[in-house]
Design a protein around this motif. Structure first.
Motif: not given
Length: 144
Positions: A28-29, A60-61, A63-67
């Motif tokens: 995610y990063f 859903v990780r 989308a959560a990281a993006e949010s």
């Protein structure tokens, strides 16, 4: 996703640590966007972000990281209002556009009445497809 083969992820670089093969941050990063983690770390902290991501299903990780990134970015840009400030600005732009549309429709109705062709303002409004309430075109409800 393994970090060791392709170097460290942005989170591990920022935290100055070795990137384990099962690093929670790596997918995610990515290392190609170090600011993404820097914003998230500044607002939430690495430990809290890791706990949040680990507590979510893998599906859903992302989308959560993006949010988390978007929220952190706007909080850094506007420390008082954060993302709510941007939402407010966009809402004001929508209201201004709706008022302008109402004025244009009124001008069209006046011009059509003067021409005598019997056109009504409703003929020039976009069709309602059920996505808006019946008060959508009621100007008095736009500014509430």
């Amino acid at each position: 996703m393994s970090c060791s083969g392709s170097g460290r992820c942005a989170a591990c670089k920022h935290l100055r640590r070795r990137c384990p093969s099962d690093c929670i941050f790596a997918p995610y990063f990515p290392a190609s966007d170090p600011r993404r983690f820097a914003y998230v770390h500044r607002i939430y902290g690495a430990s809290n972000v890791a706990k949040i991501l680990q507590g979510l299903p893998v599906s859903v990780r992302g989308a959560a990281a993006e949010s988390l990134y978007k929220e952190a970015f706007y909080r850094v840009m506007d420390p008082v209002y954060g993302v709510v400030g941007m939402i407010t600005v966009l809402h004001q732009q929508i209201c201004a556009s709706q008022c302008q549309l109402a004025r244009v429709n009124a001008d069209i109705a006046v011009a059509a009445a003067a021409a005598g062709n019997g056109a009504t303002p409703a003929m020039f409004l976009p069709e309602q497809n059920g996505s808006h309430s019946s008060s959508y075109y009621d100007v008095s409800t736009w500014l509430k």
